[in-house]
Design an enzyme around this catalytic site. Structure first.
Site, PDB file in Angstrom:
ATOM      1  N   THR A 136       0.821  -1.213   0.000  1.00 35.27           N
ATOM      2  CA  THR A 136       0.000   0.000   0.000  1.00 35.27           C
ATOM      3  C   THR A 136       0.858   1.267   0.000  1.00 35.27           C
ATOM      4  O   THR A 136       1.993   1.254   0.488  1.00 35.27           O
ATOM      5  CB  THR A 136      -0.891  -0.001   1.266  1.00 35.27           C
ATOM      6  OG1 THR A 136      -1.452   1.284   1.444  1.00 35.27           O
ATOM      7  CG2 THR A 136      -0.101  -0.337   2.522  1.00 35.27           C
ATOM      8  N   ASP A 137       0.280   2.363  -0.503  1.00 42.09           N
ATOM      9  CA  ASP A 137       0.989   3.660  -0.439  1.00 42.09           C
ATOM     10  C   ASP A 137       1.005   4.209   0.992  1.00 42.09           C
ATOM     11  O   ASP A 137       1.731   5.163   1.281  1.00 42.09           O
ATOM     12  CB  ASP A 137       0.350   4.679  -1.391  1.00 42.09           C
ATOM     13  CG  ASP A 137      -1.099   5.003  -1.073  1.00 42.09           C
ATOM     14  OD1 ASP A 137      -1.708   4.335  -0.209  1.00 42.09           O
ATOM     15  OD2 ASP A 137      -1.643   5.941  -1.701  1.00 42.09           O
ATOM     16  N   GLU A 138       0.207   3.589   1.896  1.00 40.76           N
ATOM     17  CA  GLU A 138       0.117   4.121   3.263  1.00 40.76           C
ATOM     18  C   GLU A 138       1.434   3.965   4.021  1.00 40.76           C
ATOM     19  O   GLU A 138       1.646   4.614   5.041  1.00 40.76           O
ATOM     20  CB  GLU A 138      -1.050   3.460   4.011  1.00 40.76           C
ATOM     21  CG  GLU A 138      -2.354   3.695   3.282  1.00 40.76           C
ATOM     22  CD  GLU A 138      -3.623   3.304   4.026  1.00 40.76           C
ATOM     23  OE1 GLU A 138      -3.599   3.269   5.259  1.00 40.76           O
ATOM     24  OE2 GLU A 138      -4.629   3.040   3.352  1.00 40.76           O
ATOM     25  N   TYR A 161      -1.878  -0.638  10.847  1.00 43.53           N
ATOM     26  CA  TYR A 161      -1.968  -1.307   9.540  1.00 43.53           C
ATOM     27  C   TYR A 161      -0.766  -0.945   8.668  1.00 43.53           C
ATOM     28  O   TYR A 161      -0.051  -1.824   8.159  1.00 43.53           O
ATOM     29  CB  TYR A 161      -3.279  -0.924   8.829  1.00 43.53           C
ATOM     30  CG  TYR A 161      -3.276  -1.230   7.343  1.00 43.53           C
ATOM     31  CD1 TYR A 161      -3.206  -2.551   6.888  1.00 43.53           C
ATOM     32  CD2 TYR A 161      -3.337  -0.210   6.385  1.00 43.53           C
ATOM     33  CE1 TYR A 161      -3.187  -2.844   5.521  1.00 43.53           C
ATOM     34  CE2 TYR A 161      -3.326  -0.497   5.026  1.00 43.53           C
ATOM     35  CZ  TYR A 161      -3.252  -1.810   4.597  1.00 43.53           C
ATOM     36  OH  TYR A 161      -3.228  -2.097   3.250  1.00 43.53           O
ATOM     37  N   LYS A 165       2.376  -3.268   7.191  1.00 44.69           N
ATOM     38  CA  LYS A 165       2.680  -3.435   5.757  1.00 44.69           C
ATOM     39  C   LYS A 165       4.103  -2.934   5.457  1.00 44.69           C
ATOM     40  O   LYS A 165       4.817  -3.514   4.636  1.00 44.69           O
ATOM     41  CB  LYS A 165       1.664  -2.677   4.891  1.00 44.69           C
ATOM     42  CG  LYS A 165       0.253  -3.226   4.903  1.00 44.69           C
ATOM     43  CD  LYS A 165       0.120  -4.638   4.336  1.00 44.69           C
ATOM     44  CE  LYS A 165       0.291  -4.721   2.845  1.00 44.69           C
ATOM     45  NZ  LYS A 165      -0.057  -6.070   2.321  1.00 44.69           N
TER      46      LYS A 165
HETATM   47  P1  NAD Z   1      -9.310  -7.760   1.963  1.00 50.46           P
HETATM   48  O1  NAD Z   1      -9.326  -7.454   3.424  1.00 50.46           O
HETATM   49  O2  NAD Z   1     -10.541  -7.536   1.175  1.00 50.46           O
HETATM   50  O3  NAD Z   1      -8.908  -9.299   1.743  1.00 50.46           O
HETATM   51  C1  NAD Z   1      -7.860  -9.903   2.437  1.00 50.46           C
HETATM   52  C2  NAD Z   1      -7.934 -11.402   2.184  1.00 50.46           C
HETATM   53  O4  NAD Z   1      -6.846 -12.028   2.890  1.00 50.46           O
HETATM   54  C3  NAD Z   1      -9.220 -12.050   2.695  1.00 50.46           C
HETATM   55  O5  NAD Z   1      -9.748 -12.940   1.737  1.00 50.46           O
HETATM   56  C4  NAD Z   1      -8.774 -12.804   3.947  1.00 50.46           C
HETATM   57  O6  NAD Z   1      -9.555 -13.963   4.213  1.00 50.46           O
HETATM   58  C5  NAD Z   1      -7.334 -13.152   3.602  1.00 50.46           C
HETATM   59  N1  NAD Z   1      -6.503 -13.342   4.802  1.00 50.46           N
HETATM   60  C6  NAD Z   1      -6.414 -12.533   5.883  1.00 50.46           C
HETATM   61  N2  NAD Z   1      -5.583 -13.071   6.801  1.00 50.46           N
HETATM   62  C7  NAD Z   1      -5.138 -14.240   6.280  1.00 50.46           C
HETATM   63  C8  NAD Z   1      -4.258 -15.250   6.747  1.00 50.46           C
HETATM   64  N3  NAD Z   1      -3.687 -15.173   7.969  1.00 50.46           N
HETATM   65  N4  NAD Z   1      -3.992 -16.304   5.959  1.00 50.46           N
HETATM   66  C9  NAD Z   1      -4.578 -16.413   4.727  1.00 50.46           C
HETATM   67  N5  NAD Z   1      -5.452 -15.500   4.249  1.00 50.46           N
HETATM   68  C10 NAD Z   1      -5.716 -14.428   5.016  1.00 50.46           C
HETATM   69  O7  NAD Z   1      -8.071  -6.954   1.403  1.00 50.46           O
HETATM   70  P2  NAD Z   1      -7.913  -6.205  -0.010  1.00 50.46           P
HETATM   71  O8  NAD Z   1      -8.493  -4.863   0.106  1.00 50.46           O
HETATM   72  O9  NAD Z   1      -8.321  -7.117  -1.094  1.00 50.46           O
HETATM   73  O10 NAD Z   1      -6.315  -6.036  -0.038  1.00 50.46           O
HETATM   74  C11 NAD Z   1      -5.487  -7.048  -0.589  1.00 50.46           C
HETATM   75  C12 NAD Z   1      -4.044  -6.625  -0.464  1.00 50.46           C
HETATM   76  O11 NAD Z   1      -3.834  -5.398  -1.136  1.00 50.46           O
HETATM   77  C13 NAD Z   1      -3.593  -6.402   0.982  1.00 50.46           C
HETATM   78  O12 NAD Z   1      -2.294  -6.890   1.129  1.00 50.46           O
HETATM   79  C14 NAD Z   1      -3.623  -4.882   1.147  1.00 50.46           C
HETATM   80  O13 NAD Z   1      -2.677  -4.465   2.104  1.00 50.46           O
HETATM   81  C15 NAD Z   1      -3.260  -4.440  -0.257  1.00 50.46           C
HETATM   82  N6  NAD Z   1      -3.795  -3.124  -0.661  1.00 50.46           N
HETATM   83  C16 NAD Z   1      -5.131  -2.847  -0.517  1.00 50.46           C
HETATM   84  C17 NAD Z   1      -5.619  -1.609  -0.950  1.00 50.46           C
HETATM   85  C18 NAD Z   1      -7.100  -1.264  -0.843  1.00 50.46           C
HETATM   86  O14 NAD Z   1      -7.474  -0.125  -1.123  1.00 50.46           O
HETATM   87  N7  NAD Z   1      -7.971  -2.191  -0.481  1.00 50.46           N
HETATM   88  C19 NAD Z   1      -4.753  -0.680  -1.511  1.00 50.46           C
HETATM   89  C20 NAD Z   1      -3.393  -1.016  -1.646  1.00 50.46           C
HETATM   90  C21 NAD Z   1      -2.940  -2.246  -1.228  1.00 50.46           C
HETATM   91  P1  TYD Z   2     -10.823   3.718   4.167  1.00 55.15           P
HETATM   92  O1  TYD Z   2     -11.754   3.247   3.103  1.00 55.15           O
HETATM   93  O2  TYD Z   2     -10.919   3.095   5.528  1.00 55.15           O
HETATM   94  O3  TYD Z   2      -9.358   3.603   3.572  1.00 55.15           O
HETATM   95  P2  TYD Z   2      -7.927   4.135   4.182  1.00 55.15           P
HETATM   96  O4  TYD Z   2      -8.117   4.495   5.589  1.00 55.15           O
HETATM   97  O5  TYD Z   2      -7.067   2.928   4.028  1.00 55.15           O
HETATM   98  O6  TYD Z   2      -7.534   5.286   3.315  1.00 55.15           O
HETATM   99  O7  TYD Z   2     -11.021   5.278   4.355  1.00 55.15           O
HETATM  100  C1  TYD Z   2     -10.862   6.183   3.273  1.00 55.15           C
HETATM  101  C2  TYD Z   2     -11.009   7.587   3.832  1.00 55.15           C
HETATM  102  O8  TYD Z   2     -12.368   7.773   4.262  1.00 55.15           O
HETATM  103  C3  TYD Z   2     -10.156   7.857   5.059  1.00 55.15           C
HETATM  104  O9  TYD Z   2      -9.687   9.210   5.007  1.00 55.15           O
HETATM  105  C4  TYD Z   2     -11.110   7.680   6.228  1.00 55.15           C
HETATM  106  C5  TYD Z   2     -12.432   8.123   5.652  1.00 55.15           C
HETATM  107  N1  TYD Z   2     -13.656   7.459   6.178  1.00 55.15           N
HETATM  108  C6  TYD Z   2     -14.749   8.233   6.578  1.00 55.15           C
HETATM  109  O10 TYD Z   2     -14.718   9.479   6.526  1.00 55.15           O
HETATM  110  N2  TYD Z   2     -15.874   7.581   7.018  1.00 55.15           N
HETATM  111  C7  TYD Z   2     -15.936   6.223   7.110  1.00 55.15           C
HETATM  112  O11 TYD Z   2     -16.978   5.687   7.572  1.00 55.15           O
HETATM  113  C8  TYD Z   2     -14.805   5.446   6.697  1.00 55.15           C
HETATM  114  C9  TYD Z   2     -14.820   3.942   6.768  1.00 55.15           C
HETATM  115  C10 TYD Z   2     -13.679   6.118   6.223  1.00 55.15           C
END
Ligand code: NAD
Ligand code: TYD
Length: 353
Positions: A136-138, A161, A165
């Site tokens: 993630t960019d975070e 989180y 990461k």
């Molecule tokens: P998500 O939470 O929707 O899915 C995570 C998946 O991992 C789930 O299916 C869960 O069952 C599985 N999992 C969790 N713990 C596990 C374990 N101990 N063993 C095996 N499986 C396990 O997450 P996502 O949003 O699809 O993100 C996927 C990846 O991309 C993550 O690594 C996240 O850090 C990264 N990422 C997400 C975003 C975003 O905006 N969602 C952005 C950048 C990077």
């Molecule tokens: P989120 O989807 O949790 O992603 P991230 O925290 O990883 O960026 O949140 C996106 C943005 O929205 C973040 O600035 C927090 C804000 N947010 C709200 O304002 N209300 C909400 O109910 C949630 C879940 C997030």
């Protein structure tokens, strides 16, 4: 030659399931999906491909090294795409344990098992093998009003989180440098699209709006995120694992910087058109400003010029086109939404007592 086998971890999650669907639909490879099925994992997201002969699901916790080793040696993958993680900032504030375990120890286990496996490969198999860590960019922390995250931006994670990461990114880097593991890392901005768990901003807003509940905006809604459609991210991941250079880091982003308030207003406006309320009413009337998130990062924005230049990837969706597809998907997939909302009441997470 047989089709290559790709292991995807976290393939039942939001982004992982999009990756698995795209890989299977390409017809070019077999996929082994390793997923623990936490609250965030949902096999219904894979219904469209679950009957494919090229797809196999294994319910494994990546913290269980022995089971992981057994499956990696059984599958004999050409590549591994590692997405399994605990992914929600608010949950990491409430309880960091699972984030430390899965994101750090789990990634360490996968690296070690992959190293054992990779050391037994030779010739073309060894040359092809890749380990891709999806991050993630975070990890870069928070930007001020100007500037973009580049691949050289120092790590300054602010939430449990992002710290977990960042740790896993550092492990992957070390396994490349020390053991020659052909590893790549990508750091992506916020994703949105179909099949996202409704604890994250965009599906949460759609769900609350349709349910007639207050739509919570943290603080003043001025925080900025750089939104990327999940289909574009999954294409980027395929490009990186196929053509990326081991040891390299790729930033992935959508050039869609928006304040949270702009995002919520856009969704409400589209819902007003697609699912109108009674005369004169708007979903925007449901917006409620609530206590801010502790340690809330102000702004994320990605410089994606490296992946655009070197791997010729660019996003196909604008925010307007992607959010329209997303809202339409949630409106016509209420069964999936209900199966997920049964597990999560929509209660506020991540506020300190
Ligand atoms: P998500 O939470 O929707 O899915 C995570 C998946 O991992 C789930 O299916 C869960 O069952 C599985 N999992 C969790 N713990 C596990 C374990 N101990 N063993 C095996 N499986 C396990 O997450 P996502 O949003 O699809 O993100 C996927 C990846 O991309 C993550 O690594 C996240 O850090 C990264 N990422 C997400 C975003 C975003 O905006 N969602 C952005 C950048 C990077
Ligand atoms: P989120 O989807 O949790 O992603 P991230 O925290 O990883 O960026 O949140 C996106 C943005 O929205 C973040 O600035 C927090 C804000 N947010 C709200 O304002 N209300 C909400 O109910 C949630 C879940 C997030």
């Amino acid at each position: 030659m047989d089709k290559e086998t790709i292991i995807v971890t976290g393939g039942a999650g939001f982004i992982g399931s999009e990756v698995v669907r795209q890989l299977i639909q390409s017809g070019e490879c077999s996929v082994v999906n390793i997923d623990k099925l936490t609250y965030a994992g949902n096999l219904k997201s894979l219904a469209s491909i679950e009957d494919s002969d090229d797809y196999r699901f294994c319910q494994i916790d990546i913290c269980d090294k022995d089971q992981l080793r057994e499956e990696v040696f059984r599958s004999r993958p050409t590549r591994i795409m590692h997405l399994a993680a605990e992914s929600h900032v608010d949950r990491s504030i409430d309880g960091p344990d699972d984030f430390i375990r899965t994101n750090i120890i789990g990634t360490y286990n996968l690296l070690e098992v992959s190293r054992e496996y990779f050391s037994g490969l030779s010739g073309e198999e060894a040359e092809l093998f890749r380990f891709h860590h999806v991050s993630t960019d975070e990890v870069y922390g928070s930007l001020g009003e100007t500037g973009l995250f580049t691949e050289e931006t120092p790590y300054r994670p602010n939430s449990p989180y992002s710290a977990s990461k960042a740790s896993s990114d550092q492990l992957v880097r070390a396994w490349y440098k020390t053991y020659g593991m052909p590893a790549l890392i990508s750091n992506c901005s916020n994703n949105y699209g179909p099949y996202q768990y409704p604890e994250k901003l965009i599906p949460l807003v759609i769900h609350k709006a349709l349910a007639g509940d207050p739509i919570p905006i943290y603080g003043r809604g001025e925080n900025i995120r750089d939104w990327l459609y999940v289909g574009d991210h999954a294409r980027a991941l395929q490009t990186i694992i196929k053509n990326g250079e081991p040891g390299q880091v790729y930033n992935v982003g959508g050039k869609n910087e928006m304040t949270n308030l702009q995002v919520v207003a856009t969704i409400c406006g589209m819902l007003d058109d697609l699912r109108p309320l009674h005369d004169g009413e708007s979903y925007e009337d449901q917006i409620e400003f609530v206590t801010d998130r502790p340690g809330h990062d102000m702004r994320y924005a990605i410089d994606a010029s490296k992946i655009e230049r070197t791997l010729k990837w660019s996003p196909a969706e604008t925010f307007e086109s992607g959010i329209k597809k997303t809202i339409e998907w949630y409106l016509s997939n209420q069964i999936w939404c209900e199966s997920v909302t049964q597990k999560y009441s929509g209660k506020r997470l991540g506020v300190l007592a």
